[in-house]
Design a protein around this motif. Structure first.
Motif, PDB file in Angstrom:
ATOM      1  N   SER A 175       0.829  -1.200   0.000  1.00 36.82           N
ATOM      2  CA  SER A 175       0.000   0.000   0.000  1.00 36.82           C
ATOM      3  C   SER A 175       0.864   1.250   0.000  1.00 36.82           C
ATOM      4  CB  SER A 175      -0.922  -0.021   1.222  1.00 36.82           C
ATOM      5  OG  SER A 175      -1.652   1.181   1.348  1.00 36.82           O
ATOM      6  N   LEU A 176       1.903   1.263   0.836  1.00 37.80           N
ATOM      7  CA  LEU A 176       2.768   2.435   0.924  1.00 37.80           C
ATOM      8  C   LEU A 176       3.480   2.700  -0.393  1.00 37.80           C
ATOM      9  CD1 LEU A 176       4.181   4.648   2.623  1.00 37.80           C
ATOM     10  CD2 LEU A 176       5.916   2.926   3.196  1.00 37.80           C
ATOM     11  N   TRP A 177       4.073   1.664  -0.978  1.00 36.95           N
ATOM     12  CA  TRP A 177       4.919   1.874  -2.148  1.00 36.95           C
ATOM     13  C   TRP A 177       4.135   2.031  -3.444  1.00 36.95           C
ATOM     14  CZ3 TRP A 177       9.861   3.321  -2.475  1.00 36.95           C
ATOM     15  CH2 TRP A 177      10.578   3.328  -1.275  1.00 36.95           C
ATOM     16  N   SER A 178       2.893   1.621  -3.443  1.00 38.17           N
ATOM     17  CA  SER A 178       2.045   1.862  -4.613  1.00 38.17           C
ATOM     18  C   SER A 178       1.158   3.086  -4.424  1.00 38.17           C
ATOM     19  CB  SER A 178       1.155   0.640  -4.883  1.00 38.17           C
ATOM     20  OG  SER A 178       0.280   0.395  -3.790  1.00 38.17           O
ATOM     21  N   ALA A 179       1.149   3.632  -3.182  1.00 36.13           N
ATOM     22  CA  ALA A 179       0.228   4.724  -2.818  1.00 36.13           C
ATOM     23  C   ALA A 179      -1.214   4.327  -3.124  1.00 36.13           C
ATOM     24  CB  ALA A 179       0.606   6.024  -3.522  1.00 36.13           C
ATOM     25  N   THR A 180      -1.525   3.063  -2.858  1.00 41.07           N
ATOM     26  CA  THR A 180      -2.866   2.527  -3.086  1.00 41.07           C
ATOM     27  C   THR A 180      -3.568   2.333  -1.748  1.00 41.07           C
ATOM     28  OG1 THR A 180      -2.158   1.415  -5.106  1.00 41.07           O
ATOM     29  CG2 THR A 180      -4.188   0.618  -4.079  1.00 41.07           C
ATOM     30  N   PRO A 181      -4.711   2.980  -1.518  1.00 35.65           N
ATOM     31  CA  PRO A 181      -5.415   2.848  -0.242  1.00 35.65           C
ATOM     32  C   PRO A 181      -5.828   1.403   0.039  1.00 35.65           C
ATOM     33  CG  PRO A 181      -6.282   4.675  -1.537  1.00 35.65           C
ATOM     34  CD  PRO A 181      -5.380   3.917  -2.442  1.00 35.65           C
ATOM     35  N   LEU A 182      -6.000   1.119   1.322  1.00 36.75           N
ATOM     36  CA  LEU A 182      -6.497  -0.184   1.739  1.00 36.75           C
ATOM     37  C   LEU A 182      -7.942  -0.068   2.193  1.00 36.75           C
ATOM     38  CD1 LEU A 182      -3.665  -1.901   3.844  1.00 36.75           C
ATOM     39  CD2 LEU A 182      -4.328  -2.303   1.471  1.00 36.75           C
ATOM     40  N   VAL A 183      -8.780  -0.952   1.664  1.00 34.31           N
ATOM     41  CA  VAL A 183     -10.120  -1.162   2.195  1.00 34.31           C
ATOM     42  C   VAL A 183     -10.005  -2.399   3.061  1.00 34.31           C
ATOM     43  CG1 VAL A 183     -12.529  -1.673   1.672  1.00 34.31           C
ATOM     44  CG2 VAL A 183     -11.234  -0.085   0.215  1.00 34.31           C
ATOM     45  N   LEU A 184     -10.139  -2.215   4.353  1.00 31.84           N
ATOM     46  CA  LEU A 184      -9.704  -3.209   5.326  1.00 31.84           C
ATOM     47  C   LEU A 184     -10.804  -4.206   5.671  1.00 31.84           C
ATOM     48  CD1 LEU A 184      -7.958  -0.456   7.351  1.00 31.84           C
ATOM     49  CD2 LEU A 184      -6.735  -2.403   6.363  1.00 31.84           C
ATOM     50  N   GLU A 211      -3.604  10.293  -1.661  1.00 31.98           N
ATOM     51  CA  GLU A 211      -2.755  11.478  -1.540  1.00 31.98           C
ATOM     52  C   GLU A 211      -1.961  11.455  -0.240  1.00 31.98           C
ATOM     53  OE1 GLU A 211      -5.640  14.530  -2.057  1.00 31.98           O
ATOM     54  OE2 GLU A 211      -5.641  14.373  -4.259  1.00 31.98           O
ATOM     55  N   ALA A 212      -2.582  10.943   0.837  1.00 41.42           N
ATOM     56  CA  ALA A 212      -1.860  10.822   2.111  1.00 41.42           C
ATOM     57  C   ALA A 212      -0.708   9.826   1.990  1.00 41.42           C
ATOM     58  CB  ALA A 212      -2.827  10.403   3.219  1.00 41.42           C
ATOM     59  N   LEU A 213      -0.942   8.734   1.286  1.00 37.68           N
ATOM     60  CA  LEU A 213       0.113   7.748   1.069  1.00 37.68           C
ATOM     61  C   LEU A 213       1.245   8.321   0.220  1.00 37.68           C
ATOM     62  CD1 LEU A 213      -2.191   4.665   0.503  1.00 37.68           C
ATOM     63  CD2 LEU A 213      -0.281   4.702   2.131  1.00 37.68           C
ATOM     64  N   LEU A 214       0.884   9.100  -0.793  1.00 38.66           N
ATOM     65  CA  LEU A 214       1.907   9.738  -1.620  1.00 38.66           C
ATOM     66  C   LEU A 214       2.823  10.615  -0.772  1.00 38.66           C
ATOM     67  CD1 LEU A 214       0.249  11.005  -4.935  1.00 38.66           C
ATOM     68  CD2 LEU A 214       2.137   9.372  -4.708  1.00 38.66           C
ATOM     69  N   THR A 215       2.219  11.412   0.092  1.00 41.23           N
ATOM     70  CA  THR A 215       2.997  12.310   0.948  1.00 41.23           C
ATOM     71  C   THR A 215       3.892  11.516   1.891  1.00 41.23           C
ATOM     72  OG1 THR A 215       1.274  14.001   0.851  1.00 41.23           O
ATOM     73  CG2 THR A 215       2.848  14.140   2.666  1.00 41.23           C
ATOM     74  N   ALA A 216       3.350  10.443   2.455  1.00 38.42           N
ATOM     75  CA  ALA A 216       4.119   9.631   3.406  1.00 38.42           C
ATOM     76  C   ALA A 216       5.302   8.951   2.737  1.00 38.42           C
ATOM     77  CB  ALA A 216       3.209   8.585   4.043  1.00 38.42           C
ATOM     78  N   GLY A 217       5.109   8.519   1.492  1.00 39.52           N
ATOM     79  CA  GLY A 217       6.160   7.769   0.816  1.00 39.52           C
ATOM     80  C   GLY A 217       7.226   8.608   0.164  1.00 39.52           C
ATOM     81  N   THR A 218       6.890   9.844  -0.180  1.00 39.38           N
ATOM     82  CA  THR A 218       7.831  10.671  -0.934  1.00 39.38           C
ATOM     83  C   THR A 218       8.182  11.980  -0.242  1.00 39.38           C
ATOM     84  OG1 THR A 218       6.028  11.734  -2.169  1.00 39.38           O
ATOM     85  CG2 THR A 218       6.970   9.730  -3.110  1.00 39.38           C
ATOM     86  N   GLY A 219       7.489  12.307   0.842  1.00 41.90           N
ATOM     87  CA  GLY A 219       7.719  13.576   1.523  1.00 41.90           C
ATOM     88  C   GLY A 219       8.961  13.561   2.395  1.00 41.90           C
TER      89      GLY A 219
END
Length: 365
Positions: free
Chosen positions: A285-294, A336-344
């Motif tokens: 999820s982090l490296w693809s910036a793909t959200p998880l539906v849990l 977008e939150a995942l994108l920021t976490a992975g690349t910010g």
């Protein structure tokens, strides 16, 4: 030389171990992957294989079995451990990276036999200790610990790169959902796939048995994990094959990635992964910036994973998204939150860089 120590009973720790081996290899390190089940007697290994099939078919049994699982290190005879140690000496193994707590018992037995254990690093894939570490023998003094996620500090202290390619932009994604049940195909994912298909979503569904593809919802792209493959067969990534509509599952051509697992390529294109919250799935999820539906977790460690992903704004419970009408755009802020976490600037520490930066590191040898 670095030995990556994994277990085949959970691809959620085995695949991150393979990823670390791949990334270290790209840096010039000499790496060997060890799967603890390879050391088991044949009768015990057959029991593990039988458990995999049972857990896949009955999630309730899987959850109970996880709580009661015995440490496989106890079933390894001394001769197998001595042979392993001899091979490590021949290869020049200076450090072991432990992804499964079951290995700590084996390392402790090596010490009890009077054999020198290489320096130990532990990689915790889940946000709290997984069952294998909860039952583990004590860690050697001076053990270095990397955590890919932490419930205690509500952050991602460290990570293992799955790929160096940037995530796919949201407008360029095809609108499909990737639905799976982790490495062993456990949980409620097939029922939820039917719900999502009925709501009009296009799906990529990973199945694990030949007869399951036929029951996939209409319009679903089915991908079959090779049911004859086990992680202790080889050091490759899991074989995955596309099953065309009406195709005989026995004719599927399985392929596997060489730099990362094939299912990650599906995750990169999806608008969400619908899955139970295993540690390996969090990494995808982090490296693809793909959200998880849990979906429903398989144990308390996965429940902690789910809470962390929701708290960080990376995931949403299935029921919450259902209440929101399964609207795709509802997931975009999570992406977008995942994108920021992975690349910010506050992105997690790269475990590969950390290992290679150590004084006297074998990465450069």
């Amino acid at each position: 030389m670095i030995a990556i120590l994994t277990s085949g009973v959970a691809l959620g720790v085995h695949v991150p171990g393979l990823l670390l081996a791949s990334r270290l290899g790209e840096r010039g390190a000499k790496v060997v992957v060890e799967v603890i089940e390879r050391l088991l007697p044949d009768d015990r290994l057959r029991m593990v294989e039988a458990s995999r099939s049972l857990f896949h078919r009955d999630f309730r049994v899987a959850r109970a079995g996880q709580r009661l699982a015995a440490d496989p290190a106890q079933a390894i005879d001394d001769a197998a451990l001595v042979a392993l140690h001899r091979r490590w000496r021949q290869l020049g193994v200076q450090r072991v990276v432990v992804f499964s707590g079951f290995w700590l018992g084996a390392l402790g037995r090596l010490s009890a036999l009077g054999l020198r254990v290489p320096e130990v690093t532990i990689c915790q894939v889940d946000s709290v200790e997984s069952p294998s570490f909860q039952r583990a023998a004590p860690s050697p003094v001076g053990t270095q610990v990397f955590r890919l996620a932490s419930s205690a500090s509500s952050d991602l202290p460290c990570t293992i790169p799955v790929t160096r390619r940037p995530p796919v932009r949201w407008p360029e994604r095809g609108g499909r959902l990737l639905v799976h049940g982790g490495g062993w195909g456990m949980g409620t994912y097939r029922q939820r796939a039917a719900d999502l298909s009925a709501a009009g979503h296009a799906l990529d569904l990973v199945v694990h048995e030949l007869d399951e593809a036929a029951s996939a919802p209409a319009g679903t792209r089915a991908y079959l994990m090779d049911p004859s493959w086990h992680p202790w067969h080889d050091d490759g990534y899991p074989p995955l094959g596309h099953l065309a509509p009406g195709q005989d599952p026995r004719t599927v051509k399985f392929r596997r990635g060489t730099a990362h697992h094939s299912s990650f390529d599906l995750a990169r294109e999806a608008i969400a992964m619908v899955s139970k919250p295993g540690g390996g799935t969090l990494l995808d999820s982090l490296w693809s910036a793909t959200p998880l539906v849990l979906l429903e977790p398989s144990g308390q460690h996965e429940e902690h994973n789910a809470r962390l992903w929701c708290d960080l704004g990376f995931g949403i419970r299935f029921e919450q998204w259902q209440d929101a009408g399964f609207v795709a755009e509802y997931l975009r802020p999570l992406h977008e939150a995942l994108l920021t976490a992975g690349t910010g600037p506050a992105r997690p520490l790269d475990m590969v860089e950390a290992l290679c930066a150590r004084k006297g590191s074998s990465c450069m040898r």
